[in-house]
Design a protein around this motif. Structure first.
Motif, mmCIF file in Angstrom:
data_model
loop_
_atom_site.group_PDB
_atom_site.id
_atom_site.type_symbol
_atom_site.label_atom_id
_atom_site.label_comp_id
_atom_site.label_asym_id
_atom_site.label_seq_id
_atom_site.Cartn_x
_atom_site.Cartn_y
_atom_site.Cartn_z
ATOM 1 N N LYS A 197 -1.700 81.658 56.467
ATOM 2 C CA LYS A 197 -3.003 81.109 56.095
ATOM 3 C C LYS A 197 -3.651 81.950 54.994
ATOM 4 N N GLY A 198 -4.149 81.251 53.962
ATOM 5 C CA GLY A 198 -4.820 81.925 52.862
ATOM 6 C C GLY A 198 -3.919 82.243 51.684
ATOM 7 N N ARG A 199 -2.615 82.243 51.901
ATOM 8 C CA ARG A 199 -1.675 82.545 50.816
ATOM 9 C C ARG A 199 -1.502 81.310 49.934
ATOM 10 N N SER A 200 -1.164 81.541 48.684
ATOM 11 C CA SER A 200 -0.975 80.424 47.770
ATOM 12 C C SER A 200 0.342 80.578 47.028
ATOM 13 N N GLY A 201 0.809 79.497 46.460
ATOM 14 C CA GLY A 201 2.064 79.507 45.722
ATOM 15 C C GLY A 201 2.305 78.180 45.045
ATOM 16 N N THR A 202 3.407 78.116 44.333
ATOM 17 C CA THR A 202 3.795 76.913 43.608
ATOM 18 C C THR A 202 4.765 76.091 44.454
ATOM 19 N N VAL A 203 4.603 74.790 44.420
ATOM 20 C CA VAL A 203 5.474 73.892 45.184
ATOM 21 C C VAL A 203 6.839 73.834 44.507
ATOM 22 N N LEU A 204 7.889 74.157 45.266
ATOM 23 C CA LEU A 204 9.254 74.117 44.765
ATOM 24 C C LEU A 204 9.924 72.781 45.068
ATOM 25 N N GLN A 205 9.582 72.199 46.226
ATOM 26 C CA GLN A 205 10.232 70.960 46.662
ATOM 27 C C GLN A 205 9.303 70.210 47.609
ATOM 28 N N VAL A 206 9.290 68.887 47.498
ATOM 29 C CA VAL A 206 8.520 68.034 48.401
ATOM 30 C C VAL A 206 9.486 67.063 49.060
ATOM 31 N N MET A 207 9.400 66.963 50.399
ATOM 32 C CA MET A 207 10.243 66.040 51.152
ATOM 33 C C MET A 207 9.334 65.046 51.883
ATOM 34 N N PRO A 208 8.920 63.963 51.208
ATOM 35 C CA PRO A 208 7.941 63.056 51.792
ATOM 36 C C PRO A 208 8.409 62.336 53.050
ATOM 37 N N LYS A 209 9.704 62.026 53.156
ATOM 38 C CA LYS A 209 10.188 61.329 54.354
ATOM 39 C C LYS A 209 10.088 62.200 55.595
ATOM 40 N N GLU A 210 10.300 63.514 55.433
ATOM 41 C CA GLU A 210 10.198 64.445 56.561
ATOM 42 C C GLU A 210 8.785 64.993 56.722
ATOM 43 N N GLY A 211 7.918 64.777 55.721
ATOM 44 C CA GLY A 211 6.569 65.322 55.760
ATOM 45 C C GLY A 211 6.570 66.830 55.588
ATOM 46 N N LYS A 212 7.510 67.346 54.797
ATOM 47 C CA LYS A 212 7.667 68.789 54.614
ATOM 48 C C LYS A 212 7.504 69.161 53.147
ATOM 49 N N ILE A 213 7.255 70.459 52.936
ATOM 50 C CA ILE A 213 7.059 70.997 51.603
ATOM 51 C C ILE A 213 7.616 72.412 51.570
ATOM 52 N N VAL A 214 8.149 72.837 50.413
ATOM 53 C CA VAL A 214 8.635 74.204 50.241
ATOM 54 C C VAL A 214 7.766 74.861 49.178
ATOM 55 N N VAL A 215 7.138 75.993 49.543
ATOM 56 C CA VAL A 215 6.223 76.699 48.651
ATOM 57 C C VAL A 215 6.789 78.084 48.346
ATOM 58 N N GLN A 216 6.743 78.469 47.080
ATOM 59 C CA GLN A 216 7.298 79.746 46.635
ATOM 60 C C GLN A 216 6.553 80.915 47.284
ATOM 61 N N GLY A 217 7.312 81.795 47.956
ATOM 62 C CA GLY A 217 6.749 83.001 48.563
ATOM 63 C C GLY A 217 6.014 82.790 49.869
ATOM 64 N N VAL A 218 6.060 81.595 50.426
ATOM 65 C CA VAL A 218 5.357 81.280 51.673
ATOM 66 C C VAL A 218 6.359 80.793 52.710
ATOM 67 N N ASN A 219 6.166 81.152 53.971
ATOM 68 C CA ASN A 219 7.040 80.764 55.075
ATOM 69 C C ASN A 219 8.479 81.231 54.809
ATOM 70 N N VAL A 220 8.618 82.512 54.501
ATOM 71 C CA VAL A 220 9.916 83.081 54.160
ATOM 72 C C VAL A 220 10.717 83.354 55.434
ATOM 73 N N ALA A 221 11.917 82.779 55.502
ATOM 74 C CA ALA A 221 12.800 82.958 56.652
ATOM 75 C C ALA A 221 13.869 83.989 56.290
ATOM 76 N N THR A 222 14.260 84.800 57.276
ATOM 77 C CA THR A 222 15.260 85.842 57.071
ATOM 78 C C THR A 222 16.518 85.504 57.857
ATOM 79 N N ARG A 223 17.673 85.579 57.187
ATOM 80 C CA ARG A 223 18.955 85.347 57.849
ATOM 81 C C ARG A 223 19.819 86.579 57.640
ATOM 82 N N HIS A 224 20.435 87.046 58.703
ATOM 83 C CA HIS A 224 21.386 88.152 58.603
ATOM 84 C C HIS A 224 22.774 87.545 58.449
ATOM 85 N N ARG A 225 23.408 87.809 57.305
ATOM 86 C CA ARG A 225 24.698 87.207 56.989
ATOM 87 C C ARG A 225 25.825 88.224 57.150
ATOM 88 N N LYS A 226 26.889 87.787 57.820
ATOM 89 C CA LYS A 226 28.083 88.627 57.934
ATOM 90 C C LYS A 226 28.828 88.579 56.614
#
Length: 106
Positions: A20-49
């Motif tokens: 909340k309160g963070r801002s960024g640029t929209v990278l992708q919009v998925m209207p059918k799923e009602g989702k959005i991808v914003v640069q630098g927001v909601n960053v997920a971490t994956r540990h890769r072998k």
């Protein structure tokens, strides 16, 4: 289908959730799923072998999709979140920020 209120390349402000309160640029919009991808927001971490494609392995960070209802378009004047309405200017349909009345694209 109605016109999109938030489009790729727009600046948005997160209204709720852990970012909340963070801002960024929209990278992708998925209207059918009602989702959005914003640069630098909601960053997920994956540990890769290590693999043949990525022999080093390691921690991979990338933006995950979030609900489009959690973000609001950033007002061009103030930078705060605003709602969007549509107006007809010179025979062209344009997006207008509700808070300031500023034209967003046009």
């Amino acid at each position: 289908m109605s016109a999109a209120k938030i489009k790729k390349g727009d600046n948005v402000v997160v209204r709720s959730g852990k970012d909340k309160g963070r801002s960024g640029t929209v990278l992708q919009v998925m209207p059918k799923e009602g989702k959005i991808v914003v640069q630098g927001v909601n960053v997920a971490t994956r540990h890769r072998k290590p693999s043949q494609v990525n022999p080093q392995g390691g921690i991979e960070r990338r933006e995950a999709p979030m609900a489009i209802s959690k973000v609001g378009l950033a007002d061009p004047k103030t930078g705060k979140a605003t709602r969007v309405r549509f107006e007809d200017k010179d025979g062209k349909k344009v997006r207008v920020a509700v808070k300031s009345g500023e034209t967003i694209d046009g």
